[in-house]
Design an enzyme around this catalytic site. Sequence first.
Site, PDB file in Angstrom:
ATOM      1  N   THR A   4       0.835  -1.252  -0.046  1.00 17.17           N
ATOM      2  CA  THR A   4       0.115  -0.216   0.684  1.00 17.17           C
ATOM      3  C   THR A   4       0.937   1.198   0.044  1.00 17.17           C
ATOM      4  O   THR A   4       2.084   1.362   0.890  1.00 17.17           O
ATOM      5  CB  THR A   4      -0.913  -0.005   0.974  1.00 17.17           C
ATOM      6  OG1 THR A   4      -2.249  -1.503   0.915  1.00 17.17           O
ATOM      7  CG2 THR A   4      -1.476   0.877   1.245  1.00 17.17           C
ATOM      8  N   ASP A  43     -14.657  -4.845  10.929  1.00 18.19           N
ATOM      9  CA  ASP A  43     -13.595  -3.693  11.768  1.00 18.19           C
ATOM     10  C   ASP A  43     -13.102  -2.774  11.831  1.00 18.19           C
ATOM     11  O   ASP A  43     -12.021  -2.100  12.334  1.00 18.19           O
ATOM     12  CB  ASP A  43     -12.267  -4.597  12.083  1.00 18.19           C
ATOM     13  CG  ASP A  43     -11.210  -5.186  12.599  1.00 18.19           C
ATOM     14  OD1 ASP A  43     -11.971  -4.954  14.064  1.00 18.19           O
ATOM     15  OD2 ASP A  43      -9.985  -5.071  13.265  1.00 18.19           O
TER      16      ASP A  43
END
Length: 418
Positions: free
Chosen positions: A233, A300
Amino acid sequence: MKYKQRLVLFLIVLVCLVFLSLTFSFNTEPEEPTQNTVKSNQRSLHASEPEDHVTPGPTTPPPPIDYTRPWKIWSNWVREDVLYPNGVLHSTEMDLILYGLSSYPVTKLDVGYKGTQLKASMYLEGGQRTVFKPMRFSRDAIVDGPDDPCKGQDRHNGEIASFHLESILGYRLAPPVAGRKINLTALLPVTSKALYDTYLTEDGNTCFYGKCLYCKPSEKACGKGDIMEGSVTIWLPDWYQMKTYRHPYQRTYIPDVKAKWEVDDDYCRTRLLTPNSYYYNILPDVFDTMVLDFLVGNADRHHFETYALHGLKEGRLMHIDNGKSFGNPNHDEMSILTPLKQCCKLKNSTWEKLRHLKTQGLSQLLDKSLKRDPLYPVLTQAHLLAIDRRLDVFIGEVLKCIQQYGRSNVLFDKWPQF
Ligand SMILES: *[C@@H]1O[C@H](CO)[C@@H](O)[C@H](O)[C@H]1NC(C)=O
Ligand SMILES: *[C@@H]1O[C@H](CO)[C@@H](O)[C@H](O)[C@H]1NC(C)=O
């Protein structure tokens, strides 16, 4: 002589006239062709852009790769309201960024930054920082379920798929992610001591457990031999400033202890949709994020990050950290939709987009986009089918809201201010 002179003069005048008329006709040529010439010049300039180097002969070395190019594109794109321009998911620029993430040389591998999950900080040639999340599960593993929707470690393929899906949904608030395989042995010369101290070998596979809240030897990530698959990422440019919000629908993470929103159906009306609510202004983005989280099965999302230029207006809620996704294709985690069920509000643009994507076949669009990733297939067929099913479920829930409160009370173009 007189006649000869006259003849010469006549001829000179004739030549001059012919010359003048030619010049005149050139000058009075309609404007169009001039513009066309300019246009075609521009076109040929563009066309020759990628090959502005002389084709190297056998003795000329190939031009050096400019490793900074993808990272320059990235930092030029980032703004506080979107992380990249509209329509670039499948552009040569985005391809270059994703290619850089998945293949540029690693200059440093280090322990990850704060957090609960195992990851590594990976620095790439050209000066780009990234986050490497190792593969923990095979594509068809089932990692969560009704007992605990947040079960299991991050899914690296979930990070990749969520980036593509998020972009297809039109949000553009998730930083680009690409899949990659790294050779842990080959990277030893650029591996930090802090990370290397957590290396171990098991059944001939190289593993590490890193440094984080839940990081310990029993929770290690292992490669196949010395090759480790993971997601990469891109890091956000650090001239921006992050602000963290607690998610208004955060779970308690303590068994048998319920959050306010779980026990009070009026939670949204009495605590969020009120003038002095801390969350009021970010609610439209909370609803948008809920759509993404429901489609990927991420229960989450306990915090949000906004992103703003130092001292300037606050940016949008970003979609960072999507690893708790695509755990169980056979389960739709309905609790993720609680903000919709309690507030019954959604951006009209999001609603229009989702209905459009439904007619287009959302999972097919996603699968096509994921073909650009080196780790394709990124998702199993079951997960792709789950996305279409969840889209139907979501649309059904919005229609229930519309039935109950009326279209204009549910869908909004502009978030009303008190
Ligand atoms: C990984 O790199 C090491 C060191 O360069 C090399 O010896 C090994 O063969 C590589 N492993 C694979 C599977 O390519
Ligand atoms: C939502 O957007 C559509 C398309 O732009 C428009 O036709 C419609 O009137 C909008 N609805 C609301 C409630 O704003």
